[in-house]
Write a protein that holds these residues in place. Structure first.
Motif, PDB file in Angstrom:
ATOM      1  N   VAL A 132       4.321  11.260 -14.146  1.00 18.87           N
ATOM      2  CA  VAL A 132       4.942  12.501 -13.705  1.00 18.87           C
ATOM      3  C   VAL A 132       6.455  12.252 -13.660  1.00 18.87           C
ATOM      4  N   LEU A 133       7.195  13.027 -14.444  1.00 16.40           N
ATOM      5  CA  LEU A 133       8.641  12.894 -14.496  1.00 16.40           C
ATOM      6  C   LEU A 133       9.275  14.162 -13.929  1.00 16.40           C
ATOM      7  N   SER A 134      10.328  13.970 -13.169  1.00 16.41           N
ATOM      8  CA  SER A 134      11.032  15.133 -12.635  1.00 16.41           C
ATOM      9  C   SER A 134      11.878  15.762 -13.738  1.00 16.41           C
ATOM     10  N   ASP A 135      12.304  16.996 -13.514  1.00 17.55           N
ATOM     11  CA  ASP A 135      13.128  17.693 -14.499  1.00 17.55           C
ATOM     12  C   ASP A 135      14.422  16.947 -14.760  1.00 17.55           C
ATOM     13  N   GLY A 136      15.011  16.386 -13.704  1.00 15.48           N
ATOM     14  CA  GLY A 136      16.271  15.660 -13.855  1.00 15.48           C
ATOM     15  C   GLY A 136      16.133  14.461 -14.773  1.00 15.48           C
ATOM     16  N   VAL A 137      15.029  13.739 -14.659  1.00 16.69           N
ATOM     17  CA  VAL A 137      14.797  12.568 -15.503  1.00 16.69           C
ATOM     18  C   VAL A 137      14.617  12.993 -16.951  1.00 16.69           C
ATOM     19  N   ILE A 138      13.880  14.065 -17.162  1.00 19.88           N
ATOM     20  CA  ILE A 138      13.647  14.552 -18.521  1.00 19.88           C
ATOM     21  C   ILE A 138      14.959  15.011 -19.155  1.00 19.88           C
ATOM     22  N   ILE A 139      15.758  15.767 -18.416  1.00 24.88           N
ATOM     23  CA  ILE A 139      17.039  16.248 -18.945  1.00 24.88           C
ATOM     24  C   ILE A 139      17.966  15.076 -19.242  1.00 24.88           C
TER      25      ILE A 139
END
Length: 124
Positions: free
Chosen positions: A9-16
Motif C-alpha cells: 500500500v503506497l500513499s499518494d505522496g509516495v506515488i507522485i
C-alpha cells in the motif's frame, strides 16, 4: 491463495514522488517553457476583449478613425493567431514529454519483469 500478502500500500505522496523522478533533466525545461508559453497565450487572450472594446468605442463615435479600426482588427487577428500557435506548440511539447516519460516507465517495468525468475512470476 491469499492475494493480500503480496500487495504493498503506497500513499499518494509516495506515488507522485516516484512519478516525478521521471521528469528530471530536460523535462523540467520543457515544463518551464510550456508554462511560459501558456502565460503569454493567456495574456494575449486577456488582451483580445480590450481590443474589441476599443473598436466598438471607435465605431460609436461621430467621426470614425478607420485607420485605428483597421489596425485594431489586424492586431486582434495577430494576437488571436499567436495565441492559437502558442497553445498548439505547448500541447505538442507536453504530449511529446508525456510520451517520452511513458516510454521510460514502460521500459523500466519491462526490465523489472524481465529480471524476475519463473518462480517469482508464477507467484504473481
Amino acid at each position: 491463495m491469499n492475494e493480500n500478502n503480496n500487495l504493498r500500500v503506497l500513499s499518494d505522496g509516495v506515488i507522485i514522488k516516484r512519478l516525478l523522478s521521471y521528469m528530471k533533466g530536460r523535462h523540467i525545461v520543457t515544463v518551464i517553457v510550456a508554462l511560459i508559453l501558456m502565460v503569454v497565450a493567456v495574456l494575449f487572450d486577456v488582451t483580445l476583449p480590450e481590443i474589441v472594446m476599443g473598436i466598438i468605442t471607435e465605431l460609436g463615435k461621430e467621426t470614425i478613425d478607420f485607420s485605428f479600426v483597421l489596425l485594431s482588427v489586424i492586431a486582434y487577428g495577430v494576437l488571436m493567431l499567436s495565441s492559437y500557435v502558442l497553445n498548439f506548440i505547448q500541447a505538442l511539447m507536453l504530449q511529446k514529454m508525456g510520451q517520452q516519460i511513458m516510454y521510460k516507465i514502460r521500459e523500466d517495468v519491462f526490465v523489472a519483469i524481465d529480471s524476475l525468475s519463473i518462480a517469482q512470476l508464477n507467484e504473481i
